[in-house]
Design a protein around this motif. Structure first.
Motif, PDB file in Angstrom:
ATOM      1  N   MET A   1       0.847  -1.197   0.000  1.00  0.00           N
ATOM      2  CA  MET A   1       0.000   0.000   0.000  1.00  0.00           C
ATOM      3  C   MET A   1       0.885   1.250   0.000  1.00  0.00           C
ATOM      4  SD  MET A   1      -3.117   1.192   0.064  1.00  0.00           S
ATOM      5  CE  MET A   1      -4.139  -0.159   0.665  1.00  0.00           C
ATOM      6  N   ILE A   2       0.583   2.189  -0.888  1.00  0.00           N
ATOM      7  CA  ILE A   2       1.367   3.419  -0.992  1.00  0.00           C
ATOM      8  C   ILE A   2       0.885   4.415   0.051  1.00  0.00           C
ATOM      9  CG2 ILE A   2       1.931   5.376  -2.475  1.00  0.00           C
ATOM     10  CD1 ILE A   2       1.629   3.500  -4.870  1.00  0.00           C
ATOM     11  N   ASP A   3       1.813   4.970   0.805  1.00  0.00           N
ATOM     12  CA  ASP A   3       1.499   5.979   1.826  1.00  0.00           C
ATOM     13  C   ASP A   3       1.333   7.335   1.136  1.00  0.00           C
ATOM     14  OD1 ASP A   3       1.499   7.854   3.887  1.00  0.00           O
ATOM     15  OD2 ASP A   3       2.922   6.714   5.099  1.00  0.00           O
ATOM     16  N   PRO A   4       0.129   7.961   1.203  1.00  0.00           N
ATOM     17  CA  PRO A   4      -0.066   9.245   0.515  1.00  0.00           C
ATOM     18  C   PRO A   4       0.838  10.363   1.016  1.00  0.00           C
ATOM     19  CG  PRO A   4      -1.945   8.733   1.933  1.00  0.00           C
ATOM     20  CD  PRO A   4      -1.106   7.506   1.858  1.00  0.00           C
ATOM     21  N   ARG A   5       1.336  10.239   2.236  1.00  0.00           N
ATOM     22  CA  ARG A   5       2.267  11.267   2.726  1.00  0.00           C
ATOM     23  C   ARG A   5       3.554  11.258   1.898  1.00  0.00           C
ATOM     24  NH1 ARG A   5       2.326   9.465   8.901  1.00  0.00           N
ATOM     25  NH2 ARG A   5       2.446   7.476   7.771  1.00  0.00           N
ATOM     26  N   ARG A   6       3.928  10.078   1.435  1.00  0.00           N
ATOM     27  CA  ARG A   6       5.132   9.996   0.602  1.00  0.00           C
ATOM     28  C   ARG A   6       4.877  10.538  -0.792  1.00  0.00           C
ATOM     29  NH1 ARG A   6       6.019   4.296   3.358  1.00  0.00           N
ATOM     30  NH2 ARG A   6       7.165   5.036   5.199  1.00  0.00           N
ATOM     31  N   LEU A   7       3.624  10.498  -1.230  1.00  0.00           N
ATOM     32  CA  LEU A   7       3.301  11.102  -2.522  1.00  0.00           C
ATOM     33  C   LEU A   7       3.497  12.618  -2.473  1.00  0.00           C
ATOM     34  CD1 LEU A   7       0.093   9.104  -3.541  1.00  0.00           C
ATOM     35  CD2 LEU A   7       2.469   8.721  -4.252  1.00  0.00           C
ATOM     36  N   ARG A   8       3.179  13.234  -1.349  1.00  0.00           N
ATOM     37  CA  ARG A   8       3.433  14.687  -1.201  1.00  0.00           C
ATOM     38  C   ARG A   8       4.923  14.991  -1.336  1.00  0.00           C
ATOM     39  NH1 ARG A   8      -1.171  17.218   0.554  1.00  0.00           N
ATOM     40  NH2 ARG A   8      -2.694  15.925   1.677  1.00  0.00           N
ATOM     41  N   GLN A  35      14.772   9.458   2.884  1.00  0.00           N
ATOM     42  CA  GLN A  35      14.223   8.235   3.479  1.00  0.00           C
ATOM     43  C   GLN A  35      12.802   7.975   2.980  1.00  0.00           C
ATOM     44  OE1 GLN A  35      14.581   8.687   7.720  1.00  0.00           O
ATOM     45  NE2 GLN A  35      16.818   8.798   7.661  1.00  0.00           N
ATOM     46  N   GLN A  36      11.990   9.043   2.883  1.00  0.00           N
ATOM     47  CA  GLN A  36      10.621   8.887   2.390  1.00  0.00           C
ATOM     48  C   GLN A  36      10.611   8.413   0.936  1.00  0.00           C
ATOM     49  OE1 GLN A  36       7.544   9.391   3.984  1.00  0.00           O
ATOM     50  NE2 GLN A  36       8.767   9.446   5.856  1.00  0.00           N
ATOM     51  N   GLU A  41       9.946   4.092  -3.130  1.00  0.00           N
ATOM     52  CA  GLU A  41      10.476   3.202  -4.169  1.00  0.00           C
ATOM     53  C   GLU A  41      10.333   1.740  -3.758  1.00  0.00           C
ATOM     54  OE1 GLU A  41      13.799   5.831  -6.557  1.00  0.00           O
ATOM     55  OE2 GLU A  41      14.452   4.808  -4.726  1.00  0.00           O
ATOM     56  N   GLN A  42      10.511   1.481  -2.466  1.00  0.00           N
ATOM     57  CA  GLN A  42      10.345   0.112  -1.975  1.00  0.00           C
ATOM     58  C   GLN A  42       8.879  -0.308  -2.063  1.00  0.00           C
ATOM     59  OE1 GLN A  42      11.739  -0.515   2.058  1.00  0.00           O
ATOM     60  NE2 GLN A  42      12.357  -2.599   1.574  1.00  0.00           N
ATOM     61  N   GLU A  43       7.950   0.619  -1.730  1.00  0.00           N
ATOM     62  CA  GLU A  43       6.516   0.306  -1.792  1.00  0.00           C
ATOM     63  C   GLU A  43       6.060   0.014  -3.220  1.00  0.00           C
ATOM     64  OE1 GLU A  43       4.881   2.965   2.018  1.00  0.00           O
ATOM     65  OE2 GLU A  43       4.814   3.763  -0.023  1.00  0.00           O
ATOM     66  N   HIS A  46       9.740   0.260  -7.862  1.00  0.00           N
ATOM     67  CA  HIS A  46      10.321   0.922  -9.026  1.00  0.00           C
ATOM     68  C   HIS A  46      11.280   2.021  -8.577  1.00  0.00           C
ATOM     69  CE1 HIS A  46       7.741  -0.877 -12.135  1.00  0.00           C
ATOM     70  NE2 HIS A  46       6.767  -0.811 -11.239  1.00  0.00           N
ATOM     71  N   THR A  47      12.295   2.236  -9.403  1.00  0.00           N
ATOM     72  CA  THR A  47      13.144   3.407  -9.227  1.00  0.00           C
ATOM     73  C   THR A  47      12.383   4.623  -9.741  1.00  0.00           C
ATOM     74  OG1 THR A  47      15.163   2.101  -9.509  1.00  0.00           O
ATOM     75  CG2 THR A  47      15.340   4.487  -9.831  1.00  0.00           C
ATOM     76  N   LEU A  48      12.234   5.630  -8.900  1.00  0.00           N
ATOM     77  CA  LEU A  48      11.394   6.774  -9.239  1.00  0.00           C
ATOM     78  C   LEU A  48      12.192   8.012  -9.613  1.00  0.00           C
ATOM     79  CD1 LEU A  48       8.798   6.370  -6.342  1.00  0.00           C
ATOM     80  CD2 LEU A  48       8.607   5.559  -8.711  1.00  0.00           C
ATOM     81  N   LEU A  49      13.486   8.051  -9.236  1.00  0.00           N
ATOM     82  CA  LEU A  49      14.280   9.257  -9.449  1.00  0.00           C
ATOM     83  C   LEU A  49      15.630   8.911 -10.048  1.00  0.00           C
ATOM     84  CD1 LEU A  49      13.688  11.042  -6.020  1.00  0.00           C
ATOM     85  CD2 LEU A  49      12.652  11.680  -8.193  1.00  0.00           C
ATOM     86  N   HIS A  50      16.090   9.771 -10.953  1.00  0.00           N
ATOM     87  CA  HIS A  50      17.489   9.784 -11.380  1.00  0.00           C
ATOM     88  C   HIS A  50      18.177  10.900 -10.616  1.00  0.00           C
ATOM     89  CE1 HIS A  50      17.187   6.881 -14.577  1.00  0.00           C
ATOM     90  NE2 HIS A  50      16.266   7.575 -15.227  1.00  0.00           N
TER      91      HIS A  50
END
Length: 304
Positions: A1-8, A35-36, A41-43, A46-50
């Protein structure tokens, strides 16, 4: 489950392009932001950032998740708005980030209107240039923004924002009283192509509007003096330091004895002012009346 706080956090990094700047906007440490992002990325798997030097950019997977982030956060704003409406929340404080002329033209009159029609709503005003107000809104430092369209500004289809046009006004040409064109009824920008110019700093939306208008007239203005204060710009023109384009409303109430103000013939510069809130928040019982008051005051701006 993706934590919406990390989406911010992901959206802040996408907006600011560095972990350090995103951390400052979120009032977190860079380590906490990293860390967030690592947890996100673990949730997702996928790698989300370069990462490149101090900057970052989203991967293809990051861009996909960012598109969903806008929808998720907008839906959370709608949920808060509906809960506030259910609770009858017509009293509280709304923070508005706005540029100086917008404060004078529409925000201050809107405050007076709201005091009569919605006395439970209090506005807190933050003076911010048209581009900075949007960043403050997206970072959660403001609930509403008054901003100006400029190259690179978020468009009407931006998934992060709900945008309400308020008014558009022309820029007038401001010339020294002794300028050879000072007695003409109107001035073509092309006739000022050889002049020295007084303008705003790059990054200010009015700088972009002036630059684009001159480009459409076939030249690049030669900026010699820079100020983001229109009174200072007008004073420099009056001293013979150059010519300028100034929004019409910004000239009201100034001492114009040393300058001549002319409408621009042919292709001209126009300042388009809008209000914005985070998508989903436009129906909040505190924000909706403020937007309505701003819209009504925008219709009353002289020369719009």
């Amino acid at each position: 489950m993706i934590d919406p706080r990390r989406l911010r956090v992901l959206r802040a990094v996408a907006d600011h392009r560095t972990v350090t700047a995103a951390a400052a906007a979120l009032y977190l440490t860079p380590s906490a932001v990293s860390q967030q992002l690592a947890a996100l990325e673990q949730e997702t798997g996928h790698t989300l950032l370069h990462r490149s030097g101090r900057g970052v950019r989203l991967t293809a997977a990051g861009e996909i998740l960012l598109g969903h982030t806008h929808e998720v956060l907008a839906q959370l704003e709608r949920a808060e708005a509906e809960l506030a409406a259910y609770a009858g929340g017509a009293a509280g404080e709304v923070t508005v980030a706005a540029f100086a002329t917008g404060i004078a033209e529409v925000l201050a009159p809107a405050i007076a209107r709201l005091a009569r029609e919605h006395p439970g709503i209090r506005l807190r005003v933050r003076d911010a240039e048209g581009d900075q107000s949007l960043l403050q809104l997206l970072d959660g430092e403001a609930d509403l923004a008054l901003a100006v369209e400029y190259r690179g500004a978020p468009g009407a289809d931006d998934g992060r924002l709900s945008v309400i046009p308020l008014y558009a006004e022309p820029f007038d040409a401001v010339l020294p009283a002794g300028h050879p064109l000072a007695d003409l009824p109107a001035v073509a920008l092309a006739d000022l192509s050889d002049a020295e110019w007084v303008g705003q700093y790059p990054g200010n939306p009015c700088h972009d509007v002036t630059l684009l208008a001159c480009e459409l007239a076939g030249f690049q203005p030669r900026f010699v003096h820079s100020s983001d204060d229109f009174r200072a710009v007008t004073a420099l023109v009056g001293a013979g330091a150059g010519v300028a384009l100034v929004p019409r409303s910004a000239l009201r109430g100034m001492d114009l004895k040393e300058v001549r103000v002319h409408p621009v013939s042919g292709p001209s510069a126009t300042r388009r002012v809008f209000a914005a809130t985070r998508r989903g928040a436009e129906s909040h019982p505190l924000i909706a009346p403020v937007l309505a008051a701003l819209s009504r005051e925008g219709e009353r701006v002289p020369g719009r």
